[in-house]
Design a protein around this motif. Structure first.
Motif, PDB file in Angstrom:
ATOM      1  N   GLY A 564       0.835  -1.300  -0.214  1.00 27.00           N
ATOM      2  CA  GLY A 564      -0.137   0.211  -0.133  1.00 27.00           C
ATOM      3  C   GLY A 564       0.815   1.089   0.120  1.00 27.00           C
ATOM      4  N   TRP A 592      -3.993  -1.456   6.895  1.00 29.36           N
ATOM      5  CA  TRP A 592      -3.115  -2.277   6.977  1.00 29.36           C
ATOM      6  C   TRP A 592      -2.641  -3.099   7.756  1.00 29.36           C
ATOM      7  CZ3 TRP A 592       0.897   2.210   5.239  1.00 29.36           C
ATOM      8  CH2 TRP A 592       0.274   2.780   3.793  1.00 29.36           C
ATOM      9  N   LEU A 626       3.442   0.344   2.841  1.00 30.52           N
ATOM     10  CA  LEU A 626       3.425  -0.798   3.352  1.00 30.52           C
ATOM     11  C   LEU A 626       4.272  -1.833   2.645  1.00 30.52           C
ATOM     12  CD1 LEU A 626       2.407  -2.703   5.754  1.00 30.52           C
ATOM     13  CD2 LEU A 626       0.564  -3.390   3.958  1.00 30.52           C
ATOM     14  N   GLU A 628       5.802  -5.540   2.273  1.00 24.14           N
ATOM     15  CA  GLU A 628       5.513  -7.032   2.616  1.00 24.14           C
ATOM     16  C   GLU A 628       6.556  -7.778   1.821  1.00 24.14           C
ATOM     17  OE1 GLU A 628       0.878  -7.069   3.364  1.00 24.14           O
ATOM     18  OE2 GLU A 628       1.346  -7.514   1.167  1.00 24.14           O
ATOM     19  N   ARG A 632       6.720  -7.618   7.628  1.00 23.40           N
ATOM     20  CA  ARG A 632       5.997  -6.466   7.237  1.00 23.40           C
ATOM     21  C   ARG A 632       6.497  -5.308   7.954  1.00 23.40           C
ATOM     22  NH1 ARG A 632       0.514  -6.443   8.299  1.00 23.40           N
ATOM     23  NH2 ARG A 632      -0.261  -5.582   6.461  1.00 23.40           N
ATOM     24  N   VAL A 634       6.072  -0.696   7.820  1.00 25.38           N
ATOM     25  CA  VAL A 634       5.304   0.465   7.448  1.00 25.38           C
ATOM     26  C   VAL A 634       6.592   1.572   7.652  1.00 25.38           C
ATOM     27  CG1 VAL A 634       4.105   2.519   7.860  1.00 25.38           C
ATOM     28  CG2 VAL A 634       2.951   0.110   8.377  1.00 25.38           C
ATOM     29  N   ASP A 691      -0.084 -10.085   8.146  1.00 22.94           N
ATOM     30  CA  ASP A 691      -1.493 -10.020   7.990  1.00 22.94           C
ATOM     31  C   ASP A 691      -1.964 -11.214   7.166  1.00 22.94           C
ATOM     32  OD1 ASP A 691      -4.083  -9.363   7.336  1.00 22.94           O
ATOM     33  OD2 ASP A 691      -3.714  -7.926   5.710  1.00 22.94           O
ATOM     34  N   ALA A 696      -3.209  -5.891   2.106  1.00 22.50           N
ATOM     35  CA  ALA A 696      -3.854  -4.553   2.195  1.00 22.50           C
ATOM     36  C   ALA A 696      -3.878  -3.826   0.809  1.00 22.50           C
ATOM     37  CB  ALA A 696      -2.851  -3.604   3.053  1.00 22.50           C
TER      38      ALA A 696
END
Length: 704
Positions: A564, A592, A626, A628, A632, A634, A691, A696
């Motif tokens: 994202g 997210w 974001l 991945e 993960r 940010v 996730d 996301a």
């Protein structure tokens, strides 16, 4: 009349001048040969001497071959070359031309060699005239001419073969000249064999034409009963004048070559610096015996071949040494880079023995980033290679310490200035974060990079640059602006030295456009194949400069993928934009699934944006991604146009400021500051829970 003691008038600088009419009255033509430009100007009378029509001659000396046969031209070239080498001011020679009706005409030429103040020959001016009647009327000169003709016939073999061997740059080149059908015909032989001395043995390296090789003689000892071994042992030529003599002296060899119908043979030692380096055998099937003149010519031929072989062997040794030194200065291996495919190539100059200062490097950096370097030290010699090796090492060290790109360039320039050398270097350094695709580029007098997009198109990326390394420190102009670009998945960054694009007389911009077009026509997903194709194109074009090439393609199987992205701009004095950005950040981190880190991300982002608005006069550009992959994360980046770096300081108990960077340092898993063009970016990263429910999405585009 010229007064006694007066100096002779010099030729006018605007030559060709109009010749004196008396030349035409005496059936003499004039010429002006510009050695620098390679142009040969003749007046109208000279055209008549050569039996050329107006406009038939294009001004190039080699075009006179239509009238001057190759043996005559080679002899005339030798006369001119000898006069130049001996430092003489003039020369004269008789030679024949073939007129357009096929008949021959004797011609005489006299030339005056003009040199510059350093003694280097620049021009030759002179006359040509028809000498046919002159030679016919003079019995003494006719006799001398007949002797000259005989001598020319004897020496023509050496001249022609020596001229062909003059261009040989390798042992194989020498072999190709001698094996060629025309080469064998020039020496009058039906076949030839040649061997080189190696560790007390003779290794056969050439036989021609095909089928003249004798089995079992590929490698022979010097003490074996073969004529080639004999001439190497004795350092004297061996002339075999009849089949009977061949059979009596070398029965074992004769049994193997009877089908060749050999009637005589000449075996010559190839001697260089008083030691044998090989031997050559010339076998004839249409003659018996050798006159004294023929033997002298063949011995001279052997000397010419030996000199060419020695020159070629030394040339190959120097080339191998230069290439080995160059390769030793380059990285032995290129590290694997998670998230990228890398291809590097190096091509040495066509000059062979020269060694250049081109280099490439790929440097693993802190935080999972990578540095890509391409550079070129001035000059083509071992000193340039030595400077290159030192510069590559220190630049790698500065980058690995974590310095921003501009600082790496500044320190490298200062190092080169202090290295006690007069060389400078061009360089381009690109620092890439493959997880985000952000690449920071600085350029020191080097070529701009190219980027091939994932759709196959290719573009040149203009990078504002500084002076070459060494010069910027010398002149006190240590400014290296940073250009930021973004590589999407599948994009390829191309860095190269000028040997890949520059051609003599061609515009550099045209070369860059041609390179981009070549990239577009290459396979999209194969960086190794692309590198091979670019180097093959450089090989076909030739050139006298080295080529270094580095390709970096983002998007390998191990690369983290962006799940994202949010980007927003907040202008000073715009509370609505600040409020809207806060809401967008909150929505993004929730979407997210940042979990317990969501509040920390919101707080740190808000703090960084507020610092920009309070302490600079610029807007804040906020980017959240974001990432991945293995884990993960940010990533937050807040950019502004101020070059002032943030400082972490202790806040007083009653103070309301000073806690911003302390808060960032405490909450973020990693953070730092990067130069971005005329400003900077403060970044930080937060690890977030995996996730497993859903990927996301991209919750927002660009917002202002």
């Amino acid at each position: 009349m010229v007064e006694r003691g007066a100096s002779a008038p010099s030729l006018p600088e605007d030559w060709p001048a109009h010749p004196d009419p008396i030349l035409a009255l005496n059936r003499m033509g004039s010429f002006d040969w510009d050695l620098d430009a390679g142009l040969f100007h003749m007046d109208a009378q000279a055209h008549e001497v050569f039996d050329l029509l107006p406009g038939e001659f294009d001004g190039r000396p080699e075009s006179l071959a239509m009238r001057v046969p190759q043996p005559e031209g080679a002899r005339l070239d030798a006369v001119v070359a000898r006069a130049i080498k001996e430092g003489r001011e003039n020369y004269g020679a008789y030679f024949r031309i073939r007129r357009r009706d096929g008949t021959w005409r004797w011609t005489h030429t006299q030339g005056y060699i003009r040199r510059d103040e350093t003694g280097r020959p620049r021009r030759i001016v002179g006359i040509v005239r028809d000498a046919t009647q002159e030679l016919a009327d003079s019995g003494a000169r006719s006799a001398r001419t007949a002797q000259d003709d005989a001598f020319r016939r004897q020496t023509n073999v050496v001249q022609v073969v020596s001229a062909a061997l003059a261009h040989a740059r390798s042992v194989q080149d020498v072999i190709d000249v001698l094996k060629d059908t025309h080469g064998i015909r020039h020496v009058g032989a039906a076949s030839l064999v040649m061997g080189l001395v190696e560790a007390g043995r003779i290794r056969l390296v050439a036989e021609g034409p095909a089928g003249s090789f004798v089995p079992g003689t590929g490698v022979t000892r010097i003490d074996e009963p073969y004529p080639m071994s004999e001439v190497v042992r004795t350092l004297a030529p061996r002339f075999i004048e009849s089949p009977e003599e061949f059979a009596d002296c070398y029965p074992d060899l004769w049994r193997e070559i009877t089908d060749l119908h050999i009637t005589s043979a000449a075996y010559l030692p190839l001697i260089a610096q008083a030691r044998p380096i090989g031997a050559i055998g010339l076998l004839y099937n249409d003659r018996r015996g050798f006159s004294a003149e023929e033997r002298a010519v063949l011995v001279a031929l052997g000397g010419s071949i030996a000199q060419s072989l020695q020159r070629a062997m030394l040339y190959e040794q120097e080339k191998d040494l230069a290439q080995g030194l160059q390769q030793a200065m380059l990285p032995r291996t290129i590290p694997s880079v998670p998230g990228a495919e890398v291809a590097v190539r190096y091509r040495s100059a066509a000059l062979g023995r020269d060694i250049g200062g081109d280099w490439y490097d790929l440097i693993p950096l802190p935080g999972g980033q990578v540095g890509a370097v391409i550079g070129d030290v001035q000059g083509h010699d071992t000193h340039a290679a030595a400077v290159m090796g030192q510069l590559r090492i220190v630049l790698r060290a500065y980058a690995a310490e974590g310095h921003p790109p501009a600082t790496v360039m500044v320190r490298a320039s200062v190092f080169l200035r202090d290295l006690d050398t007069d060389r400078f270097a061009t360089c381009l350094y690109a620092q890439a974060d493959l997880s985000t695709g952000i690449v920071q580029v600085v350029r020191a007098g080097h070529l701009d990079p190219l980027v091939r997009d994932s759709d196959g198109s290719c573009r040149r990326v203009p990078v504002e640059g500084g002076l070459p390394l060494g010069l910027s420190a010398e002149f006190g102009r240590l400014e290296y602006p940073v250009t930021t670009l973004e590589l999407e998945t599948g994009d390829t960054l191309l860095l190269c030295t000028d040997g890949l694009v520059e051609e003599p007389g061609a515009d550099l911009d045209d070369g860059m456009r041609d390179l981009a077009a070549l990239v577009v026509g290459s396979p999209r997903d194969d960086v190794q194949g692309l590198a091979d194709r670019l180097i093959e194109a450089a090989e076909q074009r030739g050139g006298d400069d080295d080529v270094a090439l580095l390709l970096l393609r983002r998007g390998g199987p191990e690369s983290p993928r962006a799940g994202g992205r949010l980007r927003s701009h907040v202008a000073p004095g715009d509370p609505e934009a600040l409020s809207r950005t806060r809401h967008l950040i909150r929505a993004a981190v929730r979407a997210w699934h940042a979990g317990s880190r969501a509040d920390d991300i919101e707080l740190v982002t808000d703090e960084l944006v507020t610092n920009v608005l309070m302490h600079t006069e610029s807007a804040a550009a906020v980017t959240l991604r974001l990432l991945e992959g293995g884990d993960r994360r940010v990533r937050i980046e807040v950019e502004d146009s101020s070059s002032a770096l943030p400082r972490r300081r202790e806040a007083r108990a009653d103070g309301v400021s000073g806690r911003g960077l302390l808060l960032v340092d405490r909450l973020a898993d990693a953070w730092g500051v990067e130069a971005r063009g005329g400003g900077k970016a403060v970044w930080c990263e937060f690890r977030v829970p995996p996730d497993s429910e859903r990927a996301a999405g991209d919750v927002a585009g660009d917002h202002t």
